[in-house]
Design a protein around this motif. Structure first.
Motif, PDB file in Angstrom:
ATOM      1  N   VAL A 226       0.764  -1.238   0.018  1.00  0.00           N
ATOM      2  CA  VAL A 226      -0.044   0.117  -0.267  1.00  0.00           C
ATOM      3  C   VAL A 226       1.021   1.413   0.210  1.00  0.00           C
ATOM      4  O   VAL A 226       1.939   1.428   0.818  1.00  0.00           O
ATOM      5  CB  VAL A 226      -0.671  -0.143   1.322  1.00  0.00           C
ATOM      6  N   LYS A 227       0.465   2.410  -0.360  1.00  0.00           N
ATOM      7  CA  LYS A 227       0.511   3.359  -0.509  1.00  0.00           C
ATOM      8  C   LYS A 227      -0.205   4.510   0.062  1.00  0.00           C
ATOM      9  O   LYS A 227      -1.319   4.231  -0.167  1.00  0.00           O
ATOM     10  CB  LYS A 227       1.201   4.214  -1.652  1.00  0.00           C
ATOM     11  N   SER A 228       0.921   5.991  -0.120  1.00  0.00           N
ATOM     12  CA  SER A 228      -0.375   6.606   0.429  1.00  0.00           C
ATOM     13  C   SER A 228      -0.960   7.622  -0.123  1.00  0.00           C
ATOM     14  O   SER A 228      -2.381   7.855   0.582  1.00  0.00           O
ATOM     15  CB  SER A 228       0.701   8.055   1.069  1.00  0.00           C
ATOM     16  N   GLU A 229      -1.080   7.455  -0.862  1.00  0.00           N
ATOM     17  CA  GLU A 229      -2.107   7.175  -2.902  1.00  0.00           C
ATOM     18  C   GLU A 229      -3.591   6.473  -2.620  1.00  0.00           C
ATOM     19  O   GLU A 229      -4.021   7.095  -3.216  1.00  0.00           O
ATOM     20  CB  GLU A 229      -1.590   7.535  -3.720  1.00  0.00           C
ATOM     21  N   ASP A 230      -3.334   5.298  -1.912  1.00  0.00           N
ATOM     22  CA  ASP A 230      -4.427   4.630  -1.465  1.00  0.00           C
ATOM     23  C   ASP A 230      -4.984   5.038  -0.594  1.00  0.00           C
ATOM     24  O   ASP A 230      -6.073   4.244  -0.205  1.00  0.00           O
ATOM     25  CB  ASP A 230      -3.991   3.286  -1.180  1.00  0.00           C
ATOM     26  N   THR A 231      -4.936   5.553   0.403  1.00  0.00           N
ATOM     27  CA  THR A 231      -5.437   6.213   1.678  1.00  0.00           C
ATOM     28  C   THR A 231      -7.168   6.924   0.762  1.00  0.00           C
ATOM     29  O   THR A 231      -7.016   7.788   0.272  1.00  0.00           O
ATOM     30  CB  THR A 231      -5.382   7.447   2.744  1.00  0.00           C
ATOM     31  N   ALA A 232      -8.174   6.372   1.337  1.00  0.00           N
ATOM     32  CA  ALA A 232      -9.799   7.182   1.024  1.00  0.00           C
ATOM     33  C   ALA A 232      -9.725   5.737   1.286  1.00  0.00           C
ATOM     34  O   ALA A 232     -10.441   4.696   2.771  1.00  0.00           O
ATOM     35  CB  ALA A 232      -9.250   6.356  -0.037  1.00  0.00           C
TER      36      ALA A 232
ATOM     37  N   ASP B 116     -25.712  -1.185  -7.619  1.00  0.00           N
ATOM     38  CA  ASP B 116     -27.297  -1.036  -7.253  1.00  0.00           C
ATOM     39  C   ASP B 116     -27.076  -1.107  -5.889  1.00  0.00           C
ATOM     40  O   ASP B 116     -27.937  -0.056  -5.371  1.00  0.00           O
ATOM     41  CB  ASP B 116     -28.591  -2.123  -7.424  1.00  0.00           C
ATOM     42  N   TYR B 117     -26.023  -1.497  -5.298  1.00  0.00           N
ATOM     43  CA  TYR B 117     -26.024  -1.337  -3.406  1.00  0.00           C
ATOM     44  C   TYR B 117     -24.855  -1.212  -2.989  1.00  0.00           C
ATOM     45  O   TYR B 117     -24.312  -1.800  -3.989  1.00  0.00           O
ATOM     46  CB  TYR B 117     -27.197  -2.455  -3.030  1.00  0.00           C
ATOM     47  N   TRP B 118     -24.895   0.083  -2.047  1.00  0.00           N
ATOM     48  CA  TRP B 118     -23.552   0.203  -1.499  1.00  0.00           C
ATOM     49  C   TRP B 118     -23.404   0.550  -0.146  1.00  0.00           C
ATOM     50  O   TRP B 118     -24.315   0.435   0.650  1.00  0.00           O
ATOM     51  CB  TRP B 118     -23.723   1.796  -1.795  1.00  0.00           C
ATOM     52  N   GLY B 119     -22.194  -0.361   0.601  1.00  0.00           N
ATOM     53  CA  GLY B 119     -22.198  -0.112   1.801  1.00  0.00           C
ATOM     54  C   GLY B 119     -21.555   1.120   1.889  1.00  0.00           C
ATOM     55  O   GLY B 119     -21.536   1.883   1.109  1.00  0.00           O
ATOM     56  N   GLN B 120     -21.723   1.109   3.750  1.00  0.00           N
ATOM     57  CA  GLN B 120     -21.258   2.675   4.336  1.00  0.00           C
ATOM     58  C   GLN B 120     -19.494   2.801   3.951  1.00  0.00           C
ATOM     59  O   GLN B 120     -20.144   4.633   4.131  1.00  0.00           O
ATOM     60  CB  GLN B 120     -21.819   1.978   5.411  1.00  0.00           C
ATOM     61  N   GLY B 121     -18.802   2.520   3.686  1.00  0.00           N
ATOM     62  CA  GLY B 121     -17.720   2.262   3.809  1.00  0.00           C
ATOM     63  C   GLY B 121     -16.841   2.095   4.369  1.00  0.00           C
ATOM     64  O   GLY B 121     -17.282   2.309   6.104  1.00  0.00           O
ATOM     65  N   THR B 122     -15.573   1.674   4.498  1.00  0.00           N
ATOM     66  CA  THR B 122     -14.339   1.577   5.855  1.00  0.00           C
ATOM     67  C   THR B 122     -12.418   2.029   4.885  1.00  0.00           C
ATOM     68  O   THR B 122     -12.710   2.532   3.874  1.00  0.00           O
ATOM     69  CB  THR B 122     -14.045   0.112   6.179  1.00  0.00           C
ATOM     70  N   GLN B 123     -12.707   2.801   6.045  1.00  0.00           N
ATOM     71  CA  GLN B 123     -10.951   4.208   5.411  1.00  0.00           C
ATOM     72  C   GLN B 123      -9.990   2.937   6.229  1.00  0.00           C
ATOM     73  O   GLN B 123      -9.767   2.404   6.792  1.00  0.00           O
ATOM     74  CB  GLN B 123     -11.198   5.112   7.119  1.00  0.00           C
ATOM     75  N   VAL B 124      -9.058   3.279   5.103  1.00  0.00           N
ATOM     76  CA  VAL B 124      -7.941   3.045   5.166  1.00  0.00           C
ATOM     77  C   VAL B 124      -7.051   3.787   4.597  1.00  0.00           C
ATOM     78  O   VAL B 124      -7.152   5.106   3.742  1.00  0.00           O
ATOM     79  CB  VAL B 124      -7.377   2.153   3.608  1.00  0.00           C
ATOM     80  N   THR B 125      -6.223   4.247   5.837  1.00  0.00           N
ATOM     81  CA  THR B 125      -5.257   5.397   6.037  1.00  0.00           C
ATOM     82  C   THR B 125      -4.207   5.214   5.680  1.00  0.00           C
ATOM     83  O   THR B 125      -3.561   4.049   6.417  1.00  0.00           O
ATOM     84  CB  THR B 125      -5.613   5.712   7.590  1.00  0.00           C
ATOM     85  N   VAL B 126      -2.964   5.513   4.654  1.00  0.00           N
ATOM     86  CA  VAL B 126      -1.431   5.313   4.719  1.00  0.00           C
ATOM     87  C   VAL B 126      -0.791   6.205   5.123  1.00  0.00           C
ATOM     88  O   VAL B 126      -0.796   7.021   3.935  1.00  0.00           O
ATOM     89  CB  VAL B 126      -1.303   4.640   3.340  1.00  0.00           C
ATOM     90  N   PRO B 127       0.249   7.119   5.643  1.00  0.00           N
ATOM     91  CA  PRO B 127       0.707   7.699   6.147  1.00  0.00           C
ATOM     92  C   PRO B 127       2.275   7.842   5.352  1.00  0.00           C
ATOM     93  O   PRO B 127       2.361   7.296   4.447  1.00  0.00           O
ATOM     94  CB  PRO B 127       1.324   7.410   7.326  1.00  0.00           C
ATOM     95  N   GLY B 128       1.769   9.430   4.428  1.00  0.00           N
ATOM     96  CA  GLY B 128       2.614  10.146   3.667  1.00  0.00           C
ATOM     97  C   GLY B 128       3.851   9.491   4.044  1.00  0.00           C
ATOM     98  O   GLY B 128       4.296   9.710   4.983  1.00  0.00           O
TER      99      GLY B 128
END
Length: 127
Positions: free
Chosen positions: A86-92, A115-127
């Motif tokens: 993973v890279k910092s630009e993967d943060t989303a 059609d259907y979406w989840g609520q999302g989960t945060q992935v943070t990769v420090p720069g």
């Protein structure tokens, strides 16, 4: 209605790995195309990866190809996104989505085709 729930996000060191999970309801989960999308701060939501139902063919955004792997376990109504190197630009915020009606290949990367979406989960990769 299809309920979609993601999990597994968190803080990940650069070069590290994390696996996201997504559980979707539905008696016909095995017929759904399942996709992962992400949205970084200030950016539009973008396609990450998708896996089709029949045959389980996978497709990836160029930015993650070779680093991420999408897979599914139909017995568990679950799709996974294995994120390696993973890279910092993967943060989303990463979203899981279900495409309950089969679509042409040209639509498989389009968020509007899901059609259907989840609520999302945060992935943070420090720069």
């Amino acid at each position: 209605q299809v309920q979609v729930v993601e999990s597994g996000g968190g803080l990940v060191r650069p070069g590290g790995s994390v696996r996201l999970s997504c559980v979707a309801s539905g008696r016909t989960f095995n017929t759904y195309t399942m996709g992962w999308f992400r949205q970084a701060p200030g950016k539009e939501r973008e396609f990450v990866a998708t896996i089709r139902s029949f045959g389980g063919h996978t497709y990836y955004a160029d930015s993650v190809k070779g680093r991420f792997t999408i897979s599914r376990d139909n017995a568990k109504n679950t799709v996974y996104l294995q994120m390696d190197q993973v890279k910092s630009e993967d943060t989303a915020v990463y979203y899981c989505a279900a495409q309950t009606n089969r679509r042409v290949l040209s639509a498989i990367r389009l968020d509007t085709s899901y059609d259907y979406w989840g609520q999302g989960t945060q992935v943070t990769v420090p720069g």
